[in-house]
Design a protein around this motif. Structure first.
Motif, short mmCIF file in Angstrom:
data_model
loop_
_atom_site.label_atom_id
_atom_site.label_comp_id
_atom_site.label_asym_id
_atom_site.label_seq_id
_atom_site.Cartn_x
_atom_site.Cartn_y
_atom_site.Cartn_z
N ALA A 9 0.84 -1.20 0.00
CA ALA A 9 0.00 0.00 0.00
C ALA A 9 0.87 1.25 0.00
O ALA A 9 2.01 1.24 0.47
N THR A 10 0.30 2.31 -0.52
CA THR A 10 0.92 3.64 -0.46
C THR A 10 -0.03 4.55 0.31
O THR A 10 -1.17 4.17 0.61
N ILE A 11 0.40 5.75 0.55
CA ILE A 11 -0.45 6.68 1.28
C ILE A 11 -1.74 6.97 0.52
O ILE A 11 -2.76 7.31 1.11
N GLY A 12 -1.72 6.76 -0.79
CA GLY A 12 -2.93 6.91 -1.59
C GLY A 12 -3.99 5.87 -1.28
O GLY A 12 -5.16 6.05 -1.63
N ASP A 13 -3.59 4.80 -0.61
CA ASP A 13 -4.51 3.73 -0.22
C ASP A 13 -4.99 3.89 1.22
O ASP A 13 -5.62 2.99 1.78
N LEU A 14 -4.70 5.04 1.83
CA LEU A 14 -4.97 5.23 3.25
C LEU A 14 -6.42 4.94 3.64
O LEU A 14 -6.67 4.22 4.61
N ALA A 39 -5.87 8.13 11.29
CA ALA A 39 -4.77 8.93 11.83
C ALA A 39 -3.59 8.04 12.20
O ALA A 39 -2.43 8.39 11.94
N PHE A 40 -3.87 6.88 12.79
CA PHE A 40 -2.80 5.96 13.18
C PHE A 40 -2.02 5.50 11.96
O PHE A 40 -0.78 5.53 11.94
N LEU A 41 -2.73 5.04 10.92
CA LEU A 41 -2.04 4.56 9.73
C LEU A 41 -1.33 5.69 8.99
O LEU A 41 -0.25 5.50 8.43
N TYR A 42 -1.93 6.88 8.99
CA TYR A 42 -1.29 8.03 8.37
C TYR A 42 0.09 8.26 9.00
O TYR A 42 1.08 8.46 8.28
#
Length: 151
Positions: A9-14, A39-42
């Motif tokens: 995953a990338t941040i685009g998949d957040l 927020a945690f995954l970010y």
């Protein structure tokens, strides 16, 4: 819904990752907190503190599974290892190979990064997961006791 594809995953998949992460936390008895999950995954993405994989299935490429690896190191062997901290497959997609595909991706990633291995833990009553892990060569630790200090 077979035909499972796993990718990092990338941040685009957040948003997709956070939705499954929130379900995973609920599976372990935590209250739903979509904003907190996001927020945690970010924070993990931004600080490069974990590696997240998503499993997609079917012709619509629906996201059905989530896995998060955390890096750790062994001072004794002077090697990296990965902690497979989170693995979750949506209830509607269980039994169709997504968990196996995620485990295969974790093992491949560990090999690609020159890691010593993968470590994980699961709830004592999660017998289905235990069978899957043992089928894949994970061995229950009988050599060391693991401790935790809540602070």
């Amino acid at each position: 819904m077979a035909n499972i594809e796993v990718r990092q995953a990338t941040i685009g998949d957040l948003a997709e990752a956070a939705a499954l992460f929130n379900e995973y936390r609920q599976f372990y008895g935590q209250p739903s907190d979509p904003d907190g999950a996001q927020a945690f995954l970010y924070e993990r993405f931004v600080h490069l503190e974990s590696v997240i994989f998503l499993a997609k299935a079917g012709t619509e490429r629906e996201t059905v599974g989530f896995m998060q690896l955390y890096p750790t190191f062994s001072s004794i062997s002077m090697q990296r290892s990965w902690i497979l901290n989170d693995l979750f497959v949506a209830a509607s997609a269980r039994g169709q190979g997504a968990a196996q595909a995620l485990l295969d991706a974790a093992a491949a990633y560990a090999r690609q990064t020159g890691a010593k291995g993968l470590a994980l833990s699961t709830a004592p009553d999660n017998v289905i997961a235990q069978r899957l892990y043992e089928k894949n060569g994970f061995e229950r630790d009988a050599e060391f006791y693991h401790y935790f200090l809540r602070v």
